[in-house]
Design a protein around this motif. Structure first.
Motif, PDB file in Angstrom:
ATOM      1  N   ALA A   1      -3.627  10.359  -2.954  1.00  0.00           N
ATOM      2  CA  ALA A   1      -2.883   9.126  -3.228  1.00  0.00           C
ATOM      3  C   ALA A   1      -3.030   8.131  -2.078  1.00  0.00           C
ATOM      4  CB  ALA A   1      -1.409   9.450  -3.466  1.00  0.00           C
TER       5      ALA A   1
ATOM      6  N   MET B   1      -6.116  -1.305  -1.823  1.00  0.00           N
ATOM      7  CA  MET B   1      -5.678  -2.369  -0.939  1.00  0.00           C
ATOM      8  C   MET B   1      -6.844  -3.050  -0.215  1.00  0.00           C
ATOM      9  SD  MET B   1      -2.599  -2.574  -1.657  1.00  0.00           S
ATOM     10  CE  MET B   1      -2.217  -3.880  -0.546  1.00  0.00           C
TER      11      MET B   1
ATOM     12  N   TYR C   1       3.816   1.463  -1.273  1.00  0.00           N
ATOM     13  CA  TYR C   1       4.373   1.550  -2.616  1.00  0.00           C
ATOM     14  C   TYR C   1       3.365   2.165  -3.584  1.00  0.00           C
ATOM     15  CZ  TYR C   1       6.081   0.256  -7.204  1.00  0.00           C
ATOM     16  OH  TYR C   1       6.474   0.304  -8.508  1.00  0.00           O
ATOM     17  N   PHE C   2       2.093   1.755  -3.493  1.00  0.00           N
ATOM     18  CA  PHE C   2       1.053   2.346  -4.337  1.00  0.00           C
ATOM     19  C   PHE C   2       0.940   3.851  -4.100  1.00  0.00           C
ATOM     20  CE2 PHE C   2      -1.404  -1.717  -5.247  1.00  0.00           C
ATOM     21  CZ  PHE C   2      -1.175  -1.630  -6.606  1.00  0.00           C
ATOM     22  N   THR C   3       0.988   4.249  -2.833  1.00  0.00           N
ATOM     23  CA  THR C   3       0.900   5.678  -2.515  1.00  0.00           C
ATOM     24  C   THR C   3       2.054   6.430  -3.157  1.00  0.00           C
ATOM     25  OG1 THR C   3      -0.176   5.164  -0.418  1.00  0.00           O
ATOM     26  CG2 THR C   3       0.794   7.350  -0.645  1.00  0.00           C
TER      27      THR C   3
ATOM     28  N   SER D   1      -4.830   4.532  -2.507  1.00  0.00           N
ATOM     29  CA  SER D   1      -4.124   3.296  -2.145  1.00  0.00           C
ATOM     30  C   SER D   1      -4.924   2.472  -1.148  1.00  0.00           C
ATOM     31  CB  SER D   1      -2.759   3.630  -1.558  1.00  0.00           C
ATOM     32  OG  SER D   1      -1.974   4.290  -2.504  1.00  0.00           O
TER      33      SER D   1
ATOM     34  N   TRP E   1       3.811   5.538  -5.714  1.00  0.00           N
ATOM     35  CA  TRP E   1       3.688   5.464  -7.164  1.00  0.00           C
ATOM     36  C   TRP E   1       2.685   6.484  -7.681  1.00  0.00           C
ATOM     37  CZ3 TRP E   1       0.197   2.684 -10.706  1.00  0.00           C
ATOM     38  CH2 TRP E   1       0.759   2.491 -11.961  1.00  0.00           C
TER      39      TRP E   1
ATOM     40  N   GLY F   1       0.819  -1.217   0.000  1.00  0.00           N
ATOM     41  CA  GLY F   1       0.000   0.000   0.000  1.00  0.00           C
ATOM     42  C   GLY F   1       0.850   1.263   0.000  1.00  0.00           C
TER      43      GLY F   1
END
Length: 82
Positions: A72, A80, A56-58, A76, A60, A54
């Motif tokens: 973001a 998730m 990492y998604f933020t 995320s 990205w 999660g």
């Protein structure tokens, strides 16, 4: 240019808040592990991996697409939880 050592009170306060932030992340991760263990009586370390994914998604969304950080984070969280 100011020397690196000359941080004074501002540097001290920044370090204190950074430490509190890190401690909060460790505490939330530990609470998640305890909740999973008490509910299932199994040791499951997947929660920390999911939290890292999660994060990492933020990162990205924030860096790649230029989305504001709060949007973001919520995006995320939505991804998730699905």
């Amino acid at each position: 240019m100011k020397p690196v050592i000359d941080g004074g009170l501002q540097l001290f306060l920044q370090r204190v808040f950074d430490s509190l932030n890190n401690g909060a992340v460790y505490a939330v991760t530990a609470i998640a592990l305890v909740l999973i263990f008490k509910a299932t009586t199994l040791i499951n370390f997947a929660g920390a991996n999911i939290a890292m994914f999660g994060a990492y998604f933020t990162w990205w969304f924030f860096t790649r697409f230029g989305i504001p950080i709060w949007i973001a984070i919520f995006a995320s969280m939505a991804i998730m939880s699905a």
